[in-house]
Design a protein around this motif. Sequence first.
Motif, PDB file in Angstrom:
ATOM      1  N   GLU A   1       0.858  -1.278  -0.168  1.00  7.23           N
ATOM      2  CA  GLU A   1       0.091   0.002   0.046  1.00  7.23           C
ATOM      3  C   GLU A   1       0.914   1.240  -0.070  1.00  7.23           C
ATOM      4  OE1 GLU A   1      -3.594  -1.798   3.024  1.00  7.23           O
ATOM      5  OE2 GLU A   1      -2.026  -0.452   3.777  1.00  7.23           O
ATOM      6  N   ILE A   2       0.331   2.367  -0.532  1.00  9.52           N
ATOM      7  CA  ILE A   2       0.787   3.683  -0.308  1.00  9.52           C
ATOM      8  C   ILE A   2       0.240   4.299   0.776  1.00  9.52           C
ATOM      9  CG2 ILE A   2       1.333   6.034  -1.322  1.00  9.52           C
ATOM     10  CD1 ILE A   2       0.964   4.873  -4.135  1.00  9.52           C
ATOM     11  N   SER A   3       1.012   4.507   1.965  1.00  3.91           N
ATOM     12  CA  SER A   3       0.355   4.973   3.119  1.00  3.91           C
ATOM     13  C   SER A   3      -0.173   6.312   2.876  1.00  3.91           C
ATOM     14  CB  SER A   3       1.545   5.100   4.016  1.00  3.91           C
ATOM     15  OG  SER A   3       2.424   6.068   4.056  1.00  3.91           O
ATOM     16  N   PRO A   4      -1.139   6.781   3.850  1.00  8.08           N
ATOM     17  CA  PRO A   4      -1.576   8.130   3.785  1.00  8.08           C
ATOM     18  C   PRO A   4      -0.915   9.249   3.962  1.00  8.08           C
ATOM     19  CG  PRO A   4      -3.024   6.887   5.187  1.00  8.08           C
ATOM     20  CD  PRO A   4      -1.810   5.783   4.699  1.00  8.08           C
TER      21      PRO A   4
ATOM     22  N   THR B   1       9.272   1.177 -12.091  1.00  6.69           N
ATOM     23  CA  THR B   1       9.157   0.074 -11.733  1.00  6.69           C
ATOM     24  C   THR B   1       9.256  -1.161 -12.770  1.00  6.69           C
ATOM     25  OG1 THR B   1       7.270  -1.552 -10.682  1.00  6.69           O
ATOM     26  CG2 THR B   1       6.473  -0.111 -12.420  1.00  6.69           C
ATOM     27  N   GLY B   2       9.427  -2.288 -12.287  1.00  5.80           N
ATOM     28  CA  GLY B   2       9.763  -3.601 -13.149  1.00  5.80           C
ATOM     29  C   GLY B   2       8.362  -3.929 -13.667  1.00  5.80           C
ATOM     30  N   ARG B   3       7.229  -3.392 -13.106  1.00 10.40           N
ATOM     31  CA  ARG B   3       5.975  -3.905 -13.268  1.00 10.40           C
ATOM     32  C   ARG B   3       5.389  -3.337 -14.952  1.00 10.40           C
ATOM     33  NH1 ARG B   3       2.011  -4.037  -8.033  1.00 10.40           N
ATOM     34  NH2 ARG B   3       3.500  -4.515  -6.592  1.00 10.40           N
ATOM     35  N   PRO B   4       4.429  -4.099 -15.324  1.00  6.79           N
ATOM     36  CA  PRO B   4       3.964  -3.308 -16.600  1.00  6.79           C
ATOM     37  C   PRO B   4       2.865  -2.246 -16.127  1.00  6.79           C
ATOM     38  CG  PRO B   4       2.832  -5.497 -16.133  1.00  6.79           C
ATOM     39  CD  PRO B   4       3.894  -5.453 -15.392  1.00  6.79           C
ATOM     40  N   ILE B   5       2.401  -1.265 -17.089  1.00  7.05           N
ATOM     41  CA  ILE B   5       1.642  -0.334 -16.645  1.00  7.05           C
ATOM     42  C   ILE B   5       0.218  -0.849 -15.992  1.00  7.05           C
ATOM     43  CG2 ILE B   5       0.451   0.225 -18.852  1.00  7.05           C
ATOM     44  CD1 ILE B   5       0.997   3.149 -18.052  1.00  7.05           C
ATOM     45  N   LYS B   6      -0.119  -1.839 -16.385  1.00 12.47           N
ATOM     46  CA  LYS B   6      -1.353  -2.528 -16.008  1.00 12.47           C
ATOM     47  C   LYS B   6      -1.196  -2.903 -14.520  1.00 12.47           C
ATOM     48  CE  LYS B   6      -4.257  -4.279 -19.879  1.00 12.47           C
ATOM     49  NZ  LYS B   6      -4.933  -5.539 -20.398  1.00 12.47           N
ATOM     50  N   GLY B   7       0.020  -3.104 -14.226  1.00 12.78           N
ATOM     51  CA  GLY B   7       0.104  -3.617 -12.703  1.00 12.78           C
ATOM     52  C   GLY B   7       0.414  -2.723 -11.694  1.00 12.78           C
ATOM     53  N   ILE B   8       0.479  -1.181 -12.367  1.00 10.15           N
ATOM     54  CA  ILE B   8       0.596   0.147 -11.656  1.00 10.15           C
ATOM     55  C   ILE B   8      -1.070   0.736 -11.456  1.00 10.15           C
ATOM     56  CG2 ILE B   8       2.862  -0.210 -11.267  1.00 10.15           C
ATOM     57  CD1 ILE B   8       2.995   2.312 -13.133  1.00 10.15           C
ATOM     58  N   VAL B   9      -1.560   0.464 -12.122  1.00  9.31           N
ATOM     59  CA  VAL B   9      -2.997   1.406 -12.470  1.00  9.31           C
ATOM     60  C   VAL B   9      -3.324   1.827 -11.001  1.00  9.31           C
ATOM     61  CG1 VAL B   9      -5.331   1.588 -13.116  1.00  9.31           C
ATOM     62  CG2 VAL B   9      -3.583   0.689 -14.754  1.00  9.31           C
ATOM     63  N   PRO B  10      -3.813   0.924 -10.006  1.00  7.39           N
ATOM     64  CA  PRO B  10      -4.357   1.543  -8.979  1.00  7.39           C
ATOM     65  C   PRO B  10      -3.467   2.478  -8.095  1.00  7.39           C
ATOM     66  CG  PRO B  10      -4.388  -1.025  -9.255  1.00  7.39           C
ATOM     67  CD  PRO B  10      -3.497  -0.475  -9.985  1.00  7.39           C
ATOM     68  N   TYR B  11      -2.168   2.340  -8.053  1.00  7.17           N
ATOM     69  CA  TYR B  11      -1.265   3.404  -7.604  1.00  7.17           C
ATOM     70  C   TYR B  11      -1.273   4.770  -8.546  1.00  7.17           C
ATOM     71  CZ  TYR B  11       0.240  -0.937  -5.343  1.00  7.17           C
ATOM     72  OH  TYR B  11       0.355  -2.007  -4.837  1.00  7.17           O
ATOM     73  N   ILE B  12      -1.244   4.564  -9.659  1.00  5.36           N
ATOM     74  CA  ILE B  12      -1.488   5.969 -10.510  1.00  5.36           C
ATOM     75  C   ILE B  12      -2.704   6.528 -10.260  1.00  5.36           C
ATOM     76  CG2 ILE B  12      -1.956   6.654 -13.003  1.00  5.36           C
ATOM     77  CD1 ILE B  12       0.031   4.570 -14.026  1.00  5.36           C
ATOM     78  N   GLU B  13      -3.921   5.993 -10.169  1.00  9.76           N
ATOM     79  CA  GLU B  13      -5.087   6.363  -9.807  1.00  9.76           C
ATOM     80  C   GLU B  13      -5.396   7.107  -8.509  1.00  9.76           C
ATOM     81  OE1 GLU B  13      -7.999   3.329 -10.656  1.00  9.76           O
ATOM     82  OE2 GLU B  13      -7.868   3.913 -12.561  1.00  9.76           O
ATOM     83  N   GLN B  14      -4.610   6.267  -7.418  1.00  9.36           N
ATOM     84  CA  GLN B  14      -4.540   6.860  -5.773  1.00  9.36           C
ATOM     85  C   GLN B  14      -3.890   8.095  -5.817  1.00  9.36           C
ATOM     86  OE1 GLN B  14      -2.550   4.026  -3.127  1.00  9.36           O
ATOM     87  NE2 GLN B  14      -2.780   5.490  -1.298  1.00  9.36           N
ATOM     88  N   LEU B  15      -2.665   8.237  -6.647  1.00 15.96           N
ATOM     89  CA  LEU B  15      -1.915   9.444  -6.470  1.00 15.96           C
ATOM     90  C   LEU B  15      -2.490  10.618  -7.450  1.00 15.96           C
ATOM     91  CD1 LEU B  15       1.666   7.758  -6.426  1.00 15.96           C
ATOM     92  CD2 LEU B  15      -0.114   9.029  -4.362  1.00 15.96           C
ATOM     93  N   ASP B  16      -3.609  10.224  -8.297  1.00 14.63           N
ATOM     94  CA  ASP B  16      -4.152  11.176  -9.454  1.00 14.63           C
ATOM     95  C   ASP B  16      -2.959  11.614 -10.152  1.00 14.63           C
ATOM     96  OD1 ASP B  16      -5.950  12.654 -10.538  1.00 14.63           O
ATOM     97  OD2 ASP B  16      -5.541  14.552  -9.521  1.00 14.63           O
ATOM     98  N   LEU B  17      -2.194  10.643 -10.853  1.00 14.32           N
ATOM     99  CA  LEU B  17      -1.211  10.736 -11.766  1.00 14.32           C
ATOM    100  C   LEU B  17      -1.669  10.571 -13.110  1.00 14.32           C
ATOM    101  CD1 LEU B  17       2.046   9.014  -9.758  1.00 14.32           C
ATOM    102  CD2 LEU B  17       1.407  11.541  -9.964  1.00 14.32           C
ATOM    103  N   LYS B  18      -2.738  11.289 -13.653  1.00  9.59           N
ATOM    104  CA  LYS B  18      -3.402  11.187 -14.999  1.00  9.59           C
ATOM    105  C   LYS B  18      -3.513  12.448 -15.722  1.00  9.59           C
ATOM    106  CE  LYS B  18      -6.070   7.624 -15.406  1.00  9.59           C
ATOM    107  NZ  LYS B  18      -7.133   6.581 -15.337  1.00  9.59           N
ATOM    108  N   LYS B  19      -2.592  13.272 -15.346  1.00  7.53           N
ATOM    109  CA  LYS B  19      -2.516  14.489 -16.064  1.00  7.53           C
ATOM    110  C   LYS B  19      -1.629  14.523 -17.201  1.00  7.53           C
ATOM    111  CE  LYS B  19      -3.634  17.309 -12.111  1.00  7.53           C
ATOM    112  NZ  LYS B  19      -4.124  16.241 -11.067  1.00  7.53           N
TER     113      LYS B  19
END
Length: 269
Positions: free
Chosen positions: A20-23, A43-61
């Motif tokens: 988890e990304i802590s508060p 990260t070593g992960r594909p982008i599909k593997g990090i979508v929840p973290y992208i969304e949590q941090l609002d990194l979609k600009k």
Amino acid sequence: MTIKLIAFDLDNTLLNSKKEISPRNEDILKKLHEKGLKIVLTTGRPIKGIVPYIEQLDLKKEEDFSINFNGGTVQHNASHKIISSRFLTKEQIKPIAELALKMKFPIDVVSIDKGFSVIDVEKSGYQKFIHGLMDFVDLPFADLPENLKYYKFVSQTDPDKVLKIQKYLSDYPSLTIVKSRPNLLEFLPKGVNKQSGLKELLAHFGWDFNNLMAFGDQENDLGMIKAAKVGVAVANAIDEVKREADVITKNNDEDGVGVFLEKYFENVF
């Protein structure tokens, strides 16, 4: 402000032991992002593997990107458009697949949006590690599609075997081979690493490594830690990363990322 882009390894660095990304970490990253700093999951992960973290941090600009496959791709977070990539073919993977049969270790091969568990030896736990965020197909290596681009392949097995495989292949000429966890060995196109991916992204913005801060803990983070103007190791990092880092912060379960950033950027707010 010299630092314009901050790169974060995920597992055991930005993420705590619960993945988890802590508060506290979320709060400081969002504040820095709002101030104009680029927050880049690396990260070593594909982008599909990090979508929840992208969304949590609002990194979609419009100018939000991530480094995936340990530098194999630089991708736009919202559209998933690739702006830089290096990949492997089935033919390039074949010698290691043959070695895997002899040494009895599993491999998983990853394309841009799908994983393939090669079951000639056994199925590994890598699919479970991706947490269901990418489709996987079980197949023998002979049936691996010939026409796809493969951005990496991995062997997830016990740490002693990982060390044995890595030592055996230490001078392999056409691949970059690196541990991302004690039980996970990653095989990438030669010259691909997180540093090379970040170099491409920094150039995209007209910047260089003097504008980079990077956080990491494992062998696959070494390049970016060395290259960054400010390289930060979490306290749980391996010794080699700690030696190369400019700073050591608290561990990933003590919000080491947030603790350091709050102090470093205290005059920004």
